[in-house]
Design a protein around this motif. Structure first.
Motif, PDB file in Angstrom:
ATOM      1  N   ILE A 140       0.815  -1.221   0.000  1.00  0.00           N
ATOM      2  CA  ILE A 140       0.000   0.000   0.000  1.00  0.00           C
ATOM      3  C   ILE A 140       0.845   1.266   0.000  1.00  0.00           C
ATOM      4  O   ILE A 140       0.439   2.297  -0.538  1.00  0.00           O
ATOM      5  N   SER A 141       2.056   1.200   0.561  1.00  0.00           N
ATOM      6  CA  SER A 141       2.894   2.400   0.628  1.00  0.00           C
ATOM      7  C   SER A 141       3.422   2.810  -0.743  1.00  0.00           C
ATOM      8  O   SER A 141       3.977   3.895  -0.895  1.00  0.00           O
ATOM      9  N   ARG A 142       3.263   1.952  -1.755  1.00  0.00           N
ATOM     10  CA  ARG A 142       3.712   2.282  -3.118  1.00  0.00           C
ATOM     11  C   ARG A 142       2.662   3.075  -3.893  1.00  0.00           C
ATOM     12  O   ARG A 142       2.913   3.503  -5.013  1.00  0.00           O
ATOM     13  N   ILE A 143       1.473   3.244  -3.327  1.00  0.00           N
ATOM     14  CA  ILE A 143       0.393   3.928  -4.040  1.00  0.00           C
ATOM     15  C   ILE A 143       0.632   5.439  -4.007  1.00  0.00           C
ATOM     16  O   ILE A 143       0.928   5.999  -2.941  1.00  0.00           O
ATOM     17  N   PRO A 144       0.475   6.127  -5.140  1.00  0.00           N
ATOM     18  CA  PRO A 144       0.607   7.589  -5.140  1.00  0.00           C
ATOM     19  C   PRO A 144      -0.412   8.231  -4.187  1.00  0.00           C
ATOM     20  O   PRO A 144      -1.493   7.681  -3.959  1.00  0.00           O
ATOM     21  N   LEU A 145      -0.044   9.402  -3.647  1.00  0.00           N
ATOM     22  CA  LEU A 145      -0.883  10.053  -2.636  1.00  0.00           C
ATOM     23  C   LEU A 145      -2.296  10.352  -3.138  1.00  0.00           C
ATOM     24  O   LEU A 145      -3.267  10.238  -2.379  1.00  0.00           O
ATOM     25  N   LEU A 146      -2.435  10.731  -4.397  1.00  0.00           N
ATOM     26  CA  LEU A 146      -3.762  11.009  -4.944  1.00  0.00           C
ATOM     27  C   LEU A 146      -4.651   9.766  -4.883  1.00  0.00           C
ATOM     28  O   LEU A 146      -5.820   9.837  -4.493  1.00  0.00           O
ATOM     29  N   VAL A 147      -4.087   8.622  -5.239  1.00  0.00           N
ATOM     30  CA  VAL A 147      -4.856   7.375  -5.210  1.00  0.00           C
ATOM     31  C   VAL A 147      -5.120   6.951  -3.768  1.00  0.00           C
ATOM     32  O   VAL A 147      -6.177   6.406  -3.458  1.00  0.00           O
ATOM     33  N   ALA A 186       6.860   5.377   6.821  1.00  0.00           N
ATOM     34  CA  ALA A 186       6.279   5.861   5.565  1.00  0.00           C
ATOM     35  C   ALA A 186       5.362   7.045   5.819  1.00  0.00           C
ATOM     36  O   ALA A 186       5.350   8.016   5.049  1.00  0.00           O
ATOM     37  N   VAL A 187       4.606   7.006   6.921  1.00  0.00           N
ATOM     38  CA  VAL A 187       3.738   8.142   7.292  1.00  0.00           C
ATOM     39  C   VAL A 187       4.603   9.349   7.621  1.00  0.00           C
ATOM     40  O   VAL A 187       4.348  10.469   7.151  1.00  0.00           O
ATOM     41  N   SER A 188       5.650   9.142   8.419  1.00  0.00           N
ATOM     42  CA  SER A 188       6.540  10.249   8.807  1.00  0.00           C
ATOM     43  C   SER A 188       7.226  10.868   7.592  1.00  0.00           C
ATOM     44  O   SER A 188       7.441  12.081   7.545  1.00  0.00           O
ATOM     45  N   ALA A 189       7.541  10.037   6.606  1.00  0.00           N
ATOM     46  CA  ALA A 189       8.231  10.528   5.406  1.00  0.00           C
ATOM     47  C   ALA A 189       7.263  11.135   4.394  1.00  0.00           C
ATOM     48  O   ALA A 189       7.694  11.657   3.367  1.00  0.00           O
ATOM     49  N   GLY A 190       5.956  11.057   4.669  1.00  0.00           N
ATOM     50  CA  GLY A 190       4.974  11.619   3.753  1.00  0.00           C
ATOM     51  C   GLY A 190       4.628  10.723   2.583  1.00  0.00           C
ATOM     52  O   GLY A 190       3.955  11.144   1.647  1.00  0.00           O
ATOM     53  N   ALA A 191       5.064   9.455   2.635  1.00  0.00           N
ATOM     54  CA  ALA A 191       4.765   8.518   1.544  1.00  0.00           C
ATOM     55  C   ALA A 191       3.425   7.838   1.735  1.00  0.00           C
ATOM     56  O   ALA A 191       2.874   7.260   0.799  1.00  0.00           O
ATOM     57  N   LEU A 192       2.891   7.884   2.951  1.00  0.00           N
ATOM     58  CA  LEU A 192       1.600   7.257   3.257  1.00  0.00           C
ATOM     59  C   LEU A 192       0.767   8.233   4.066  1.00  0.00           C
ATOM     60  O   LEU A 192       1.246   8.803   5.052  1.00  0.00           O
ATOM     61  N   ARG A 193      -0.468   8.455   3.620  1.00  0.00           N
ATOM     62  CA  ARG A 193      -1.353   9.390   4.314  1.00  0.00           C
ATOM     63  C   ARG A 193      -1.672   8.891   5.717  1.00  0.00           C
ATOM     64  O   ARG A 193      -2.023   7.723   5.907  1.00  0.00           O
ATOM     65  N   ARG A 194      -1.576   9.801   6.693  1.00  0.00           N
ATOM     66  CA  ARG A 194      -1.847   9.439   8.080  1.00  0.00           C
ATOM     67  C   ARG A 194      -3.304   9.029   8.268  1.00  0.00           C
ATOM     68  O   ARG A 194      -3.609   8.089   9.005  1.00  0.00           O
ATOM     69  N   ASP A 195      -4.233   9.726   7.593  1.00  0.00           N
ATOM     70  CA  ASP A 195      -5.646   9.387   7.768  1.00  0.00           C
ATOM     71  C   ASP A 195      -5.965   8.001   7.209  1.00  0.00           C
ATOM     72  O   ASP A 195      -6.760   7.250   7.782  1.00  0.00           O
ATOM     73  N   LEU A 196      -5.312   7.629   6.112  1.00  0.00           N
ATOM     74  CA  LEU A 196      -5.508   6.296   5.552  1.00  0.00           C
ATOM     75  C   LEU A 196      -4.946   5.227   6.486  1.00  0.00           C
ATOM     76  O   LEU A 196      -5.604   4.208   6.735  1.00  0.00           O
ATOM     77  N   MET A 197      -3.764   5.489   7.014  1.00  0.00           N
ATOM     78  CA  MET A 197      -3.161   4.553   7.972  1.00  0.00           C
ATOM     79  C   MET A 197      -4.076   4.370   9.186  1.00  0.00           C
ATOM     80  O   MET A 197      -4.306   3.254   9.646  1.00  0.00           O
ATOM     81  N   PHE A 198      -4.628   5.470   9.685  1.00  0.00           N
ATOM     82  CA  PHE A 198      -5.536   5.408  10.827  1.00  0.00           C
ATOM     83  C   PHE A 198      -6.786   4.612  10.475  1.00  0.00           C
ATOM     84  O   PHE A 198      -7.251   3.788  11.262  1.00  0.00           O
ATOM     85  N   LYS A 199      -7.314   4.831   9.287  1.00  0.00           N
ATOM     86  CA  LYS A 199      -8.531   4.152   8.868  1.00  0.00           C
ATOM     87  C   LYS A 199      -8.291   2.643   8.751  1.00  0.00           C
ATOM     88  O   LYS A 199      -9.136   1.829   9.115  1.00  0.00           O
TER      89      LYS A 199
END
Length: 200
Positions: A140-147, A186-199
């Motif tokens: 999941i961390s490979r997905i672009p932020l828009l997606v 990945a969240v700290s580096a901005g590669a994974l959205r925090r809200d998505l990780m939380f969800k």
């Protein structure tokens, strides 16, 4: 027929006792195969994992599976699927490491037929094709932020629109995702959205 899945054959004329013996042997082999497939392992840790997966299988929550490459994340996802109400429905795998980032949105959400962007035919994405089954998204961390943003909305709102479309399509499937990397990093580096990780 053997290539298409037949487990045995017998030529005619045949002895009825041999026929019954073959049926019994193949039925026993099928049962043993099913038994092997219905377990992830024999260790106490794997037995505990199986119980956890069965428990979550009774819900419709999204599930996040983490672990190093090769530990069996997809096997765990399939085990969850088999022990859920989605068993018998499609299990679709999306390997984000194997699909170019610019194509992921189209592959997951589909696209309307819009000639102005060279999309001449309607493309139904995985989220639509999975129906009431399980959509398993790897890495999941490979997905672009828009997606990632669209994936968050899919989980949160339970609907989506195809690219170029405005009609909301209800999502009745289940989301299971996995990753082999450190997602907190990945969240700290901005590669994974925090809200998505939380969800998840």
């Amino acid at each position: 027929l053997m290539r298409l899945g037949a487990c045995d054959y017998i030529t005619k004329p045949f002895e009825f006792d041999e026929f019954l013996s073959r049926v019994e042997r193949n039925a026993r082999g099928s049962h043993e195969l099913k038994s092997r497939q219905s377990t992830l392992g024999v260790s106490s840790e794997m037995q505990t994992l199986q119980k956890t997966l069965v428990k979550y299988g009774q819900t419709d929550f999204p599930v996040l599976i983490t672990g190093e490459i090769g530990v069996g994340k997809e096997s765990a996802a399939r085990y969850l699927h088999v022990h859920s109400s989605s068993n018998g429905c499609p299990f679709i795998t999306v390997n984000c490491a194997a699909i170019p980032g610019e194509l992921l949105e189209k592959e997951i959400f589909g696209a309307e037929a819009t000639p102005e962007v060279d999309q001449t035919e309607l493309h139904r994405g995985y989220a639509e094709r999975v129906g009431t089954g399980t959509l398993y998204i790897k890495e999941i961390s490979r997905i672009p932020l828009l997606v990632q943003s669209r994936l968050f909305e899919l989980i949160h709102e339970k609907n989506f629109a195809r690219i170029g479309g405005t009609t909301a399509i209800v999502f009745n499937g289940r989301i299971v995702v996995s990753d082999s990397s450190d997602l907190e990093s990945a969240v700290s580096a901005g590669a994974l959205r925090r809200d998505l990780m939380f969800k998840l």
